[in-house]
Design a protein around this motif. Sequence first.
Motif, PDB file in Angstrom:
ATOM      1  N   UNK A 123      44.092  24.120  46.879  1.00 26.18           N
ATOM      2  CA  UNK A 123      45.551  24.158  46.751  1.00 26.18           C
ATOM      3  C   UNK A 123      46.054  25.593  46.719  1.00 26.18           C
ATOM      4  N   UNK A 124      47.281  25.806  47.182  1.00 21.31           N
ATOM      5  CA  UNK A 124      47.831  27.160  47.257  1.00 21.31           C
ATOM      6  C   UNK A 124      47.824  27.866  45.906  1.00 21.31           C
ATOM      7  N   UNK A 125      48.106  27.114  44.824  1.00 19.73           N
ATOM      8  CA  UNK A 125      48.154  27.762  43.514  1.00 19.73           C
ATOM      9  C   UNK A 125      46.773  28.273  43.092  1.00 19.73           C
ATOM     10  N   UNK A 126      45.729  27.600  43.555  1.00 21.31           N
ATOM     11  CA  UNK A 126      44.379  28.064  43.252  1.00 21.31           C
ATOM     12  C   UNK A 126      44.045  29.282  44.104  1.00 21.31           C
ATOM     13  N   UNK A 127      44.523  29.304  45.351  1.00 19.29           N
ATOM     14  CA  UNK A 127      44.300  30.471  46.211  1.00 19.29           C
ATOM     15  C   UNK A 127      44.997  31.711  45.639  1.00 19.29           C
ATOM     16  N   UNK A 128      46.233  31.529  45.170  1.00 22.46           N
ATOM     17  CA  UNK A 128      46.957  32.654  44.565  1.00 22.46           C
ATOM     18  C   UNK A 128      46.242  33.117  43.300  1.00 22.46           C
ATOM     19  N   UNK A 129      45.765  32.146  42.510  1.00 20.46           N
ATOM     20  CA  UNK A 129      45.000  32.475  41.303  1.00 20.46           C
ATOM     21  C   UNK A 129      43.760  33.292  41.669  1.00 20.46           C
ATOM     22  N   UNK A 130      43.050  32.867  42.719  1.00 24.41           N
ATOM     23  CA  UNK A 130      41.839  33.574  43.148  1.00 24.41           C
ATOM     24  C   UNK A 130      42.165  35.011  43.537  1.00 24.41           C
ATOM     25  N   UNK A 131      43.284  35.194  44.243  1.00 22.12           N
ATOM     26  CA  UNK A 131      43.695  36.551  44.642  1.00 22.12           C
ATOM     27  C   UNK A 131      43.958  37.408  43.414  1.00 22.12           C
ATOM     28  N   UNK A 132      44.615  36.839  42.423  1.00 18.18           N
ATOM     29  CA  UNK A 132      44.940  37.601  41.214  1.00 18.18           C
ATOM     30  C   UNK A 132      43.674  37.935  40.417  1.00 18.18           C
ATOM     31  N   UNK A 133      42.705  37.027  40.443  1.00 15.74           N
ATOM     32  CA  UNK A 133      41.437  37.282  39.754  1.00 15.74           C
ATOM     33  C   UNK A 133      40.728  38.471  40.397  1.00 15.74           C
ATOM     34  N   UNK A 134      40.617  38.454  41.728  1.00 12.77           N
ATOM     35  CA  UNK A 134      39.911  39.519  42.439  1.00 12.77           C
ATOM     36  C   UNK A 134      40.624  40.852  42.258  1.00 12.77           C
ATOM     37  N   UNK A 135      41.957  40.819  42.188  1.00  9.15           N
ATOM     38  CA  UNK A 135      42.728  42.039  41.982  1.00  9.15           C
ATOM     39  C   UNK A 135      42.725  42.488  40.515  1.00  9.15           C
ATOM     40  N   UNK A 136      42.124  41.665  39.622  1.00 14.73           N
ATOM     41  CA  UNK A 136      42.096  41.957  38.182  1.00 14.73           C
ATOM     42  C   UNK A 136      43.516  42.132  37.633  1.00 14.73           C
ATOM     43  N   UNK A 137      44.423  41.242  38.059  1.00 15.67           N
ATOM     44  CA  UNK A 137      45.806  41.369  37.585  1.00 15.67           C
ATOM     45  C   UNK A 137      46.275  40.144  36.801  1.00 15.67           C
ATOM     46  N   UNK A 195      51.915  38.023  45.075  1.00 13.26           N
ATOM     47  CA  UNK A 195      50.718  38.551  45.731  1.00 13.26           C
ATOM     48  C   UNK A 195      50.653  38.248  47.224  1.00 13.26           C
ATOM     49  N   UNK A 196      51.044  37.022  47.606  1.00 12.72           N
ATOM     50  CA  UNK A 196      50.998  36.655  49.018  1.00 12.72           C
ATOM     51  C   UNK A 196      51.952  37.525  49.833  1.00 12.72           C
ATOM     52  N   UNK A 197      53.157  37.725  49.320  1.00  9.88           N
ATOM     53  CA  UNK A 197      54.155  38.495  50.063  1.00  9.88           C
ATOM     54  C   UNK A 197      53.721  39.932  50.257  1.00  9.88           C
ATOM     55  N   UNK A 198      53.161  40.561  49.221  1.00 13.56           N
ATOM     56  CA  UNK A 198      52.823  41.971  49.323  1.00 13.56           C
ATOM     57  C   UNK A 198      51.648  42.185  50.274  1.00 13.56           C
TER      58      UNK A 198
END
Length: 316
Positions: A4-18, A199-202
């Motif tokens: 799901x998109x919310x999990x993908x966004x979560x994954x991005x934030x995890x990798x970015x440590x944010x 995160x997706x937009x940036x």
Amino acid sequence: MKAPNKVKVFAWRVIQECLPSKQNLLKRKITENANCPFCNFPIEDCTHALIKCLDTRKVWQRLMPNIYELNAASTILDVALQMLHRGDEGLLSRFFLIAWSLWHRRNKWAIEKVMLDPFQVANNAINTFKPCLQARVEPSYTMHKTGCWQVPPHGFYKLNVDAALFFDLKKAGVGGVLRDERGEMVLAMSKAEHELHDPESVELVAILRGLQFILQLGIRKIVLESDSLLMVEALKANQDSLSLQGNMLKEVKNMMNCFEEKKVQHVCRSGNQVAHTLAKHAWSIPDVELWMGLVPAFLSQVYWLDSQNVRVENTL
């Protein structure tokens, strides 16, 4: 990654440590200590909260034993890269889905003082999104087993882009670097972006800015690389996107059509360090800095490491 998109966004934030871990909250002076709310470990970063805390390790031991067996020095980025290198998209989806459920449980306790059973929340997440985990698709990008940057094929240029969020400054930074088939830098840019918090937009803006800077150079063949798997898949999709970024995606695709030959592909973070450093540099500049054929001093070390580890990419 099929999730799901919310999990993908979560994954991005995890990798970015944010994620708003206790360590990040302490850096922003929002809290007075960085202790884990479950085990009281002195530093709760994303890695500790999601895979190292005693509470969460029990879940990984039962549901994904291969994660539990990782050595103590591994970060959550190391774990994700290990699964990417195996080429198992379902495994990566399962990992971030469970991590997302554990982060939800962590917030329930840290914010609302509601204690949830870790196995229950993890199993509920798996059962709810089981169709996503079972649907296995072939990766739509070239998967490289090595973590180093690779030169583009003969006659091509490669554009690497990345983005960074600076929550305390209420702005973001984007960076891009263009290199030729010998690995020589042609252009590098670092630009501050204001009022961007998604995160997706940036990540998409980073791609847009990179293309805007190189279109005027008259390049005919281009390889575009980003470490945002979500954006790579969105750009490779044939259908129009109905998301908030739909118009920008369409603009980026139109810009890519200006090249005679083009390729969009995903690269792991370790192969995108030059662009990542340029993106982080944007925190210190008011607008934009551009370098043509000259490697700036702050970039010299990561650029040199790329030149030492570079491997030739034989095919598109």
